[in-house]
Design a protein around this motif. Structure first.
Motif, mmCIF file in Angstrom:
data_model
loop_
_atom_site.group_PDB
_atom_site.id
_atom_site.type_symbol
_atom_site.label_atom_id
_atom_site.label_comp_id
_atom_site.label_asym_id
_atom_site.label_seq_id
_atom_site.Cartn_x
_atom_site.Cartn_y
_atom_site.Cartn_z
ATOM 1 N N GLN A 149 0.828 -1.206 0.000
ATOM 2 C CA GLN A 149 0.000 0.000 0.000
ATOM 3 C C GLN A 149 0.862 1.256 0.000
ATOM 4 N N ILE A 150 1.948 1.244 0.752
ATOM 5 C CA ILE A 150 2.877 2.372 0.743
ATOM 6 C C ILE A 150 3.461 2.560 -0.650
ATOM 7 N N HIS A 151 3.856 1.463 -1.262
ATOM 8 C CA HIS A 151 4.469 1.508 -2.590
ATOM 9 C C HIS A 151 3.488 2.057 -3.631
ATOM 10 N N ILE A 152 2.198 1.778 -3.449
ATOM 11 C CA ILE A 152 1.178 2.272 -4.372
ATOM 12 C C ILE A 152 0.913 3.760 -4.155
ATOM 13 N N ASP A 153 0.892 4.183 -2.898
ATOM 14 C CA ASP A 153 0.488 5.553 -2.569
ATOM 15 C C ASP A 153 1.550 6.593 -2.904
ATOM 16 N N ILE A 154 2.801 6.257 -2.761
ATOM 17 C CA ILE A 154 3.857 7.264 -2.888
ATOM 18 C C ILE A 154 3.894 7.908 -4.271
ATOM 19 N N PRO A 155 3.768 7.162 -5.385
ATOM 20 C CA PRO A 155 3.761 7.843 -6.687
ATOM 21 C C PRO A 155 2.593 8.795 -6.873
ATOM 22 N N ARG A 156 1.500 8.611 -6.113
ATOM 23 C CA ARG A 156 0.346 9.499 -6.207
ATOM 24 C C ARG A 156 0.571 10.816 -5.463
ATOM 25 N N MET A 157 1.603 10.867 -4.652
ATOM 26 C CA MET A 157 1.863 12.026 -3.814
ATOM 27 C C MET A 157 2.470 13.136 -4.648
ATOM 28 N N SER A 158 1.843 14.298 -4.645
ATOM 29 C CA SER A 158 2.308 15.441 -5.437
ATOM 30 C C SER A 158 2.677 15.020 -6.857
ATOM 31 N N PRO A 159 1.724 14.463 -7.616
ATOM 32 C CA PRO A 159 2.054 13.905 -8.934
ATOM 33 C C PRO A 159 2.498 14.929 -9.953
ATOM 34 N N LEU A 160 2.229 16.218 -9.712
ATOM 35 C CA LEU A 160 2.620 17.239 -10.665
ATOM 36 C C LEU A 160 4.011 17.802 -10.401
ATOM 37 N N VAL A 161 4.662 17.344 -9.355
ATOM 38 C CA VAL A 161 6.001 17.827 -9.024
ATOM 39 C C VAL A 161 7.001 16.727 -9.350
ATOM 40 N N PRO A 162 7.826 16.909 -10.380
ATOM 41 C CA PRO A 162 8.774 15.853 -10.776
ATOM 42 C C PRO A 162 9.700 15.413 -9.654
ATOM 43 N N LEU A 163 9.979 16.298 -8.707
ATOM 44 C CA LEU A 163 10.846 15.932 -7.589
ATOM 45 C C LEU A 163 10.373 14.659 -6.913
ATOM 46 N N PHE A 164 9.058 14.555 -6.699
ATOM 47 C CA PHE A 164 8.515 13.422 -5.961
ATOM 48 C C PHE A 164 8.308 12.187 -6.835
ATOM 49 N N GLN A 165 8.636 12.286 -8.101
ATOM 50 C CA GLN A 165 8.563 11.125 -8.970
ATOM 51 C C GLN A 165 9.934 10.475 -9.166
#
Length: 499
Positions: free
Chosen positions: A256-272
């Protein structure tokens, strides 16, 4: 624990084998506006698409469960598009299959939200690098470099290139007060809270947050030793527990953590970036393992973000674009410090609001009920308007309290709000209630103009805060303080009438 829907009498908190409603899904609020692909805007390639909102999502805890049949023109289409406020598969209180609206109406309303965000929002959240220019170098005293980092350490609002800290005499004076206070051998924390309430200068925000959070001791002689011990302790947890993430007993949590993290601030490339996502995975997994009473709950991942960004600004060169800066270029030791400090500060914050994330999330339920009672007293017309159109406070304010309004505000505004929440006694557990009430009241006129359920819900899920800056947050917390002054010492006002 049970609660009764006043309109249909159905129980929506149930003791059964299914998950309790309240999990947070990918949300497109102020930080994450819904978008369509535009050839003129680089939106992380194929990562973020409008279709992402409508794809089928299932929690790993619910795999294999029966799925309800959907009707293409039913209200469930709209319901799923805003399912961040409730879990569509958990309880019958959110099933409104008897309400019919046309696809044209849904698409028209959604398109309006999309266009609004595309015109004003994308420029807000896709460029946080400008914040490095917000720190006047002249404001940082050279003889305090051992105590306070001279690198930028904050995020302020980035809705335009003019959103910078002015070098007025007042700013200089406030900066000097912080530097003098932080450089003292034994910091006066009440004085630091009072000074921080109206906002913390960027160059001292990171160390101020560490002090106000309790991660850093007030005595200057103990700081280095304490930080070294805590950082080593975190990495010992990683070494001890992180390899267990693929074991049967823990794999659902990590998945669930692995699924949620890419959804976090999806418009900011830093978090991708893979490196950043791995840092968040370790922080969240170690916290979940060490807090079995609640474990990981969707939404906790957002609470790491402000700490991570504020601490990261200390180690990234100020002339770099943080949006696209390769974090692998940051020294490994500095990355380890950012990660460890983010973990401990998030842990300290969650210690004060852990009942928000235990079974049935009673802390959030209580705050939702208190918000309802508070709105009856401060804006009865809006309260009656929401009730008239069968808007339950749980449907929109659950997300507010679960994410501490992070999904409703631009990231820079969240950081400014957290200056005040860190400064207030029990800010994240109690004062946030009055912030939420002031926030809802701020949009009273626009909400009153909506004449149906879907219009109200679309607005409540996408409140227009893309243009907000520190000025709006300052007014918001001032109104929240006024409400606290009136109601905090009269707690019976926040209790439901008992007959």
């Amino acid at each position: 624990m049970q609660s009764v829907d006043p309109h249909n009498g159905k129980n929506f908190w149930k003791k059964n084998s299914k998950s309790v409603p309240g999990s947070m899904r990918a949300v497109y609020g102020a930080m994450h506006p819904p978008i369509t692909r535009s050839p003129s805007v680089n939106l992380l390639g194929d990562v973020v698409q409008w279709q992402y909102r409508n794809q089928e999502r299932s929690s790993p805890r619910k795999d294999g469960g029966p799925k309800k049949q959907e009707t293409s023109d039913s209200f469930q289409d709209y319901q799923e598009s805003v399912n961040d406020a409730w879990d569509c598969g958990d309880d019958e209180f959110c099933v409104i299959s008897d309400v019919k609206i046309s696809n044209r109406m849904v698409q028209s309303a959604a398109l309006s939200v999309i266009n609004s965000h595309r015109s004003g929002q994308l420029g807000t959240n896709t460029s946080i690098a400008e914040l490095h220019s917000q720190i006047p170098p002249a404001l940082v005293s050279a003889d305090t470099t051992e105590t306070v980092s001279t690198s930028p350490s904050t995020v302020n609002n980035t809705h335009s290139s003019t959103a910078v800290i002015s070098c007025s005499e007042r700013d200089v004076a406030k900066q000097e007060k912080f530097l003098e206070l932080i450089a003292s051998s034994n910091i006066n924390l009440p004085e630091l809270r009072e000074l921080s309430w109206s906002g913390i200068p960027p160059s001292v925000r990171a160390i101020s947050w560490r002090l106000l959070n309790g991660h850093l001791p007030a005595n200057v002689e103990r700081r280095e030793e304490t930080l070294k011990r805590k950082r080593e302790e975190y990495w010992s947890f990683v070494k001890q527990y992180y390899e267990t993430r693929h074991e049967d007993i823990h794999q659902d949590t990590f998945r669930q953590i692995h699924i949620d993290i890419p959804r976090m601030s999806p418009l900011v490339p830093l978090f991708q970036q893979t490196v950043v996502q791995e840092m968040f995975e370790r922080i969240l997994y170690i916290w979940a393992i060490r807090h079995p009473a609640s474990g990981y709950v969707q939404g906790i991942n957002d609470l790491v973000t402000p700490f991570f960004v504020v601490f990261l600004y200390e180690v990234v060169p100020k002339d770099e674009n943080l949006d696209t800066y390769d974090i692998e270029l940051v020294d490994e030791e500095d990355r380890a410090i950012v990660e460890a400090d983010s973990f401990w500060c998030m842990s300290k914050l969650l210690d004060g609001i852990q009942d928000n994330y235990t079974f049935a999330q009673p802390g959030i339920q209580t705050k939702v009920q208190q918000l309802r009672e508070l709105m009856k007293r401060i804006d009865i017309n809006l309260h009656r308007h929401l009730e008239k159109h069968e808007i339950d406070y749980l449907q929109f304010s659950f997300r507010w309290f679960n994410n501490l309004l992070m999904r409703e505000l631009p990231l820079g505004c969240t950081v400014r709000l957290w200056d005040t929440l860190h400064s207030e006694p029990n800010g994240f557990s109690h004062f946030v209630l009055y912030v939420a009430a002031a926030f809802l009241k701020h949009f009273s006129q626009q909400l009153m103009a909506q004449r149906d359920f879907q219009g109200l819900m679309l607005l409540l899920q996408n409140l227009p805060t893309s243009y907000w800056s520190d000025s709006e947050i300052s007014l918001l917390v001032a109104e929240a303080f006024r409400l606290k002054y009136v109601f905090a010492d009269a707690p019976n006002h926040l209790q439901a009438n008992k007959k």
